[in-house]
Design an enzyme around this catalytic site. Structure first.
Site, PDB file in Angstrom:
ATOM      1  N   TYR A  15       0.816  -1.211   0.000  1.00  0.00           N
ATOM      2  CA  TYR A  15       0.000   0.000   0.000  1.00  0.00           C
ATOM      3  C   TYR A  15       0.854   1.266   0.000  1.00  0.00           C
ATOM      4  CZ  TYR A  15      -4.865  -1.450   0.597  1.00  0.00           C
ATOM      5  OH  TYR A  15      -6.131  -1.924   0.404  1.00  0.00           O
TER       6      TYR A  15
ATOM      7  N   LYS B 220       1.901 -15.297   2.683  1.00  0.00           N
ATOM      8  CA  LYS B 220       2.128 -16.042   1.437  1.00  0.00           C
ATOM      9  C   LYS B 220       3.602 -16.403   1.391  1.00  0.00           C
ATOM     10  CE  LYS B 220       0.687 -17.616  -2.575  1.00  0.00           C
ATOM     11  NZ  LYS B 220      -0.244 -18.776  -2.689  1.00  0.00           N
TER      12      LYS B 220
ATOM     13  N   ASP C  67      -4.310 -17.837   0.353  1.00  0.00           N
ATOM     14  CA  ASP C  67      -5.312 -18.482  -0.522  1.00  0.00           C
ATOM     15  C   ASP C  67      -6.114 -19.515   0.265  1.00  0.00           C
ATOM     16  OD1 ASP C  67      -2.943 -19.947  -0.310  1.00  0.00           O
ATOM     17  OD2 ASP C  67      -2.960 -20.673  -2.379  1.00  0.00           O
TER      18      ASP C  67
ATOM     19  N   ASP D 125      -7.040  -6.336   3.716  1.00  0.00           N
ATOM     20  CA  ASP D 125      -8.086  -5.604   2.980  1.00  0.00           C
ATOM     21  C   ASP D 125      -9.065  -6.600   2.365  1.00  0.00           C
ATOM     22  OD1 ASP D 125      -9.409  -3.454   1.622  1.00  0.00           O
ATOM     23  OD2 ASP D 125      -8.320  -4.017  -0.200  1.00  0.00           O
TER      24      ASP D 125
ATOM     25  N   ASP E 124     -13.121  -8.004   3.923  1.00  0.00           N
ATOM     26  CA  ASP E 124     -14.378  -7.898   3.161  1.00  0.00           C
ATOM     27  C   ASP E 124     -15.045  -9.272   3.066  1.00  0.00           C
ATOM     28  OD1 ASP E 124     -14.095  -5.176   2.658  1.00  0.00           O
ATOM     29  OD2 ASP E 124     -14.587  -5.369   0.525  1.00  0.00           O
TER      30      ASP E 124
END
Ligand code: IPM
Ligand code: MG
Length: 351
Positions: free
Chosen positions: A135, A186, A218, A242, A246
């Site tokens: 970001y 990851k 994942d 992020d 959601d």
């Protein structure tokens, strides 16, 4: 107690009115100062995060933030887009710890797209790092390679101090709950993630009562819809957080129910609903104000040290849900459809 009120764009101002109404009813001595942010600030003074708004936010004891963004600002240069307001506040105030709880209210099990037995009783907490990662990493941009082809690029990095400070926040939060912490990364592909994981393992030595596990992002995305109740606290970086927050929000039926807190090291914080500005329904009086009202409860608890008042607000919200009041986003078969103001009034009445 000084509270900065930043309503922002879209449904921000409508839901903020209801939240302020609830705050005023608590009978504490709050002072409110309102300032423009996002597209509203761009329209007023030509910048999404004006100096005066930033100053107000820095000086306040806590910040209530509505939402920012509207399609009409998407063509502006990046530094003038509405999103820069929230990114700028997070960065300038060093709000690095983002708490995003995903709680399913009993009455809303039918509003989830998942089977009730998968989600009923769901209560997980996502802790997202908010100041680092891809970001904010530099350099970034579009460059021309040898040979003339253009290339877009961003930089992912995490420094040791950044990972350590969010790790401590996460372990401490896990200690206050079921003592289970899942760090999502990851590490099978990214150097940054392997580094993150190594630091998490190191910090874990200071918290023998917390059970730390690791999961690739994942797989975490998959487990969140397969067996969401297997999680207690999740800690992850800015980008993965992020996306996963959601996803977790949707398990609860509506993102319109979920508050969030973004805290600095002294628990000063910015409180905002997890949902966005929803320009498609702005001004229609149909938005769900409960995530904003529940953000007020988080503010009372985390920054203003008023846990009893926080509990009062949360209980009032549970009562209106039990009474069957529903905004359109959480409509269930047995519910009574109400608008933004009616929902706010009902919370006030049950207070
Ligand atoms: C969020 C939002 C923001 C983010 C946007 C508006 C910049 O999606 O708070 O999750 O990506 O962090
Ligand atoms: Mg987001």
């Amino acid at each position: 107690m000084n509270i900065a009120i930043l309503p922002g764009d879209g449904i921000g101002p409508e839901i903020m009115s209801e939240a302020v109404k609830v705050l005023k009813a608590l009978g504490e001595s709050f002072e409110f100062e309102i300032a423009p942010v996002g597209g509203a600030a761009y329209d007023a003074v030509g910048h999404p995060l004006p100096e005066s708004t930033l100053k107000l936010a820095k000086e306040a004891d806590a910040i209530l933030f509505g939402a920012v963004g509207d399609w009409k600002y998407d063509k502006l240069a990046r530094e003038l887009r509405s999103e820069q307001a929230i990114l700028g506040l997070r960065k300038h105030l060093t709000l690095f710890a983002n708490f995003r709880p995903a709680i399913l209210y009993l009455e809303l099990a039918g509003a989830s797209s998942l089977k009730p037995e998968i989600v009923s009783g769901l209560d997980i907490l996502i802790i997202r790092e908010l100041n680092g990662d891809i970001y904010f990493g530099q350099p970034r941009g579009v460059r021309t390679l040898d040979g003339g082809e253009k290339q877009g690029f961003d930089t992912m990095h995490y420094s040791e101090s950044e990972v350590r400070r969010i790790a401590h926040v996460a372990f401490q939060a896990a200690m206050k709950r079921d003592g289970k912490l899942t760090s999502v990364d990851k590490a099978n592909v990214l150097e940054t993630s392997q580094f993150w994981r190594d630091i998490m393992i190191d910090v874990a030595k200071e918290y023998p009562n917390v059970e730390l596990s690791h999961m690739y992002v994942d797989n975490a995305a998959m487990q969140l819809v397969k067996a969401p109740k297997s999680f207690d606290v999740i800690v992850t970086g800015n980008m993965f957080g992020d996306i996963l927050s959601d996803e977790a929000a949707m398990l609860t039926g509506s993102i319109g129910m979920l508050p969030s807190a973004s805290l600095d090291k002294d628990s000063k914080g910015l409180y905002e609903p997890s949902h966005g500005s929803a320009p498609d329904i702005a001004g229609k009086g149909v938005a769900n104000p409960l995530a904003m009202i529940l953000s007020v409860a988080m503010m009372l608890r985390f920054s203003l040290n008023l846990p009893e008042q926080a509990a009062r607000v949360e209980t009032a919200v549970k009562k209106v849900l039990a009474q069957g009041l529903r905004t359109a986003d959480i409509q269930t078969k047995d519910g009574r459809l109400v608008g933004t103001k009616e929902m706010g009034d009902a919370v006030l009445a049950s207070l």
